[in-house]
Design an enzyme around this catalytic site. Structure first.
Site, PDB file in Angstrom:
ATOM      1  N   HIS A  18      36.712 -30.104 -18.095  1.00  0.00           N
ATOM      2  CA  HIS A  18      36.351 -28.727 -18.511  1.00  0.00           C
ATOM      3  C   HIS A  18      35.210 -28.879 -19.526  1.00  0.00           C
ATOM      4  CE1 HIS A  18      38.499 -29.566 -22.000  1.00  0.00           C
ATOM      5  NE2 HIS A  18      39.648 -29.812 -21.202  1.00  0.00           N
ATOM      6  N   HIS A  21      35.273 -31.536 -22.324  1.00  0.00           N
ATOM      7  CA  HIS A  21      35.180 -32.753 -22.064  1.00  0.00           C
ATOM      8  C   HIS A  21      33.496 -33.046 -21.950  1.00  0.00           C
ATOM      9  CE1 HIS A  21      38.900 -32.704 -19.481  1.00  0.00           C
ATOM     10  NE2 HIS A  21      39.198 -33.428 -20.457  1.00  0.00           N
ATOM     11  N   CYS A 124      60.527 -30.527 -25.089  1.00  0.00           N
ATOM     12  CA  CYS A 124      59.945 -29.641 -24.009  1.00  0.00           C
ATOM     13  C   CYS A 124      59.371 -30.751 -22.982  1.00  0.00           C
ATOM     14  CB  CYS A 124      58.906 -28.929 -24.462  1.00  0.00           C
ATOM     15  SG  CYS A 124      57.934 -27.905 -22.878  1.00  0.00           S
ATOM     16  N   CYS A 127      55.654 -30.129 -22.094  1.00  0.00           N
ATOM     17  CA  CYS A 127      54.679 -30.777 -23.215  1.00  0.00           C
ATOM     18  C   CYS A 127      54.932 -32.173 -23.406  1.00  0.00           C
ATOM     19  CB  CYS A 127      55.116 -30.000 -24.534  1.00  0.00           C
ATOM     20  SG  CYS A 127      54.684 -28.445 -24.482  1.00  0.00           S
ATOM     21  N   CYS A 143      59.485 -22.751 -24.919  1.00  0.00           N
ATOM     22  CA  CYS A 143      58.276 -23.351 -25.213  1.00  0.00           C
ATOM     23  C   CYS A 143      57.183 -22.202 -24.990  1.00  0.00           C
ATOM     24  CB  CYS A 143      58.065 -24.578 -24.457  1.00  0.00           C
ATOM     25  SG  CYS A 143      56.131 -25.022 -24.524  1.00  0.00           S
ATOM     26  N   HIS A 146      55.049 -23.375 -21.961  1.00  0.00           N
ATOM     27  CA  HIS A 146      55.982 -23.473 -20.526  1.00  0.00           C
ATOM     28  C   HIS A 146      56.952 -22.465 -20.221  1.00  0.00           C
ATOM     29  CE1 HIS A 146      54.153 -27.201 -21.698  1.00  0.00           C
ATOM     30  NE2 HIS A 146      53.529 -27.260 -20.165  1.00  0.00           N
ATOM     31  N   LYS A 293      39.877 -18.207 -26.691  1.00  0.00           N
ATOM     32  CA  LYS A 293      40.172 -19.392 -26.155  1.00  0.00           C
ATOM     33  C   LYS A 293      40.179 -19.519 -24.540  1.00  0.00           C
ATOM     34  CE  LYS A 293      43.376 -23.267 -26.880  1.00  0.00           C
ATOM     35  NZ  LYS A 293      44.585 -23.601 -27.384  1.00  0.00           N
ATOM     36  N   LYS A 296      44.236 -20.753 -18.543  1.00  0.00           N
ATOM     37  CA  LYS A 296      44.521 -20.628 -17.201  1.00  0.00           C
ATOM     38  C   LYS A 296      45.100 -19.135 -17.093  1.00  0.00           C
ATOM     39  CE  LYS A 296      44.611 -25.223 -15.379  1.00  0.00           C
ATOM     40  NZ  LYS A 296      45.260 -26.134 -15.227  1.00  0.00           N
TER      41      LYS A 296
END
Ligand SMILES: [Zn+2]
Length: 470
Positions: A18, A21, A124, A127, A143, A146, A293, A296
């Site tokens: 992404h 990186h 979690c 995580c 979480c 998640h 930010k 997804k």
């Protein structure tokens, strides 16, 4: 000539590359190219973090052997790094047998600072981490990332005793032995060190199978830190090789979200090994999508490969190295990107090259051999890792040459037959452009090469625009 070692953070390979990186790679590569330009001997590391439960699970979900899954992903990252024009010299995969063996040796060397203890708390699985009671309460036991209830877990882990090193780390930061850039992150880190508990560095095998076994204890597997952070020295051959030629690293580039681990756990490990600390830790910001930010779930993730394929390498490096502040979060929108490309790269620089080369050719102008020098202001900015500011400085110079052409009007000097004045004018302008081009080289290596070729006697204007308008 100095030996300079520069590192990038190694991405966890459970997803695609992404923009974060890309920032890491582009900044480290710019630093490396600048150091090479100064005549230094540079090694640039890159790599992939390939262990952990999440990767194991992902491979299982996809029904592929995990070794194959990580291999494919490592190749994908290598392709991506090459596509960004990054000249890395060393690549480490944490599943390499050499790396694994070296990690075990590092573990053994750190043994005096490692202890086993029982831990119980909320966990979690998504995580792959324990959460504090405070976090548990704030999130009402679920979480947020998640959407799953935390589970209560009791297990034995090995811990690295950070308290053995805290005072020394604080001293190293305060004395400037290990410098943190930007400077304003220093205080935050110093405060975090004071509050940092000892860190868990292993998991029971029942919880984690895909990792480096803890030497001397079959029931435990290394978890994250020793495995991942060690990469910076295992890739140099530590511990069996003497790494003193390149260690301590000159600069380690990390995203701001992982700065704390590099400023606390990593120095603790190095001190435990009796190795010096890196000279500079550089933390860069995040790229936001239109102020938000990228995630997804919002569906606003920008794929860097798509941007690269659409606009090419120079445009990519131009935007992300100049318009994304080196240290702070900054915005990406397709519109801003197009504007920067058309108005700045194509108009300011592309047209300048075309215009000046055409004038030179038309007047049979040949350049004299001159020794070009890097301006002190540029060097000062580059040396303090202020890359986006250095790039702004270079761009001021680009615009300045355009203004000078308009003011000095070489075409009317030619028309009036003032050949001495014309030669002096074109000499001044081309020297200025070549100096600018030299400063551009670490940022835009391909464009800089092309410009250099154009302004080599006999000067030949490009047949195609350097940056065709989109
Ligand atoms: Zn989670």
């Amino acid at each position: 000539m100095k030996n300079i070692y520069i590192t990038t953070a190694i991405p966890y390979v459970n997803g695609a590359p992404h923009l974060g990186h890309a920032m890491d790679y582009c900044l480290a590569d710019t630093c490396a190219r600048y150091q090479k330009m100064l005549g230094n001997n540079v090694r640039l590391q890159a790599g992939t973090d390939e262990h952990g439960g999440k990767i194991y699970q992902k491979a299982k979900d996809l029904d592929v052997p995990v070794e194959e899954y990580v291999k494919e992903n490592a190749e994908r990252f290598q392709d991506f790094i090459r596509q960004l024009g990054v000249e890395y010299t060393d690549y480490v995969r944490t599943t390499d047998s050499d790396h694994e063996r070296r990690c075990q040796e590092i573990w053994n060397k750190l043994k005096d600072h490692i202890y086993l203890e029982k831990y119980e708390g909320w966990y979690c699985a998504g995580c792959e981490r324990f959460v504090t009671d405070k976090e548990y309460e704030e999130n009402h036991g679920i979480c947020p990332d998640h959407q799953k209830s935390y589970e209560h877990l009791e297990e034995e882990n090995y811990y690295l005793r950070l308290s053995d090193f805290k005072d020394e780390i604080v001293r190293a930061i305060e004395s400037g032995e290990m410098e943190i850039a930007p400077y304003y992150r220093r205080r935050e880190i110093l405060k975090l060190i004071a509050d940092s508990p000892d860190v868990s560095i292993s998991r029971p095998r029942e919880q984690l199978t895909w990792g480096v076994p803890v030497p001397g204890d079959e029931s435990q597997v290394m978890y994250v830190w020793i495995d991942a952070l060690s990469n910076y020295i295992t890739v140099l051959g530590y511990p069996e090789k003497d790494i003193a030629d390149f260690w301590p690293a000159y600069a380690q580039f990390v995203g701001k979200d992982i700065l704390r681990f590099h400023a606390i756990i990593w120095p603790a490990m190095l001190m435990g090994l009796g190795l010096p600390l890196p000279r500079h830790l550089i933390s860069h910001g995040m790229v936001l999508a239109d102020g938000q930010k990228m995630s997804k779930s919002i569906g606003n993730v920008v794929d860097p490969v798509e941007v690269l394929n659409r606009h090419g390498l120079d445009a990519f490096r131009y935007y992300f190295l100049r318009h994304v502040d080196t240290f702070a979060d900054a915005d990406y929108t397709a519109e801003k990107f197009e504007d920067a490309y058309n108005n700045e790269l194509a108009n300011d620089l592309g047209n300048l090259v075309q215009r000046l080369a055409t004038l030179a050719k038309k007047n049979n102008f040949e350049m004299d051999e001159v020794e070009l020098e890097l301006p002190a202001e540029y060097k000062q900015l580059m040396d303090s890792f202020e890359f986006s500011k250095a790039f702004d400085y270079v761009w001021d110079k680009v615009q300045n040459i355009n203004r000078r052409i308009d003011e000095e009007k070489p075409w009317s000097l030619a028309k009036n037959g003032e050949s001495e004045k014309l030669k002096k004018c074109l000499t001044g302008l081309t020297n200025e452009l070549l100096t600018v081009n030299m400063m551009l080289a670490p940022f835009l290596p391909t464009a800089s090469e092309k410009i250099k070729a154009i302004f080599t006697n006999p000067i030949e204007p490009p047949e195609q625009p350097l940056f065709p308008k989109s």
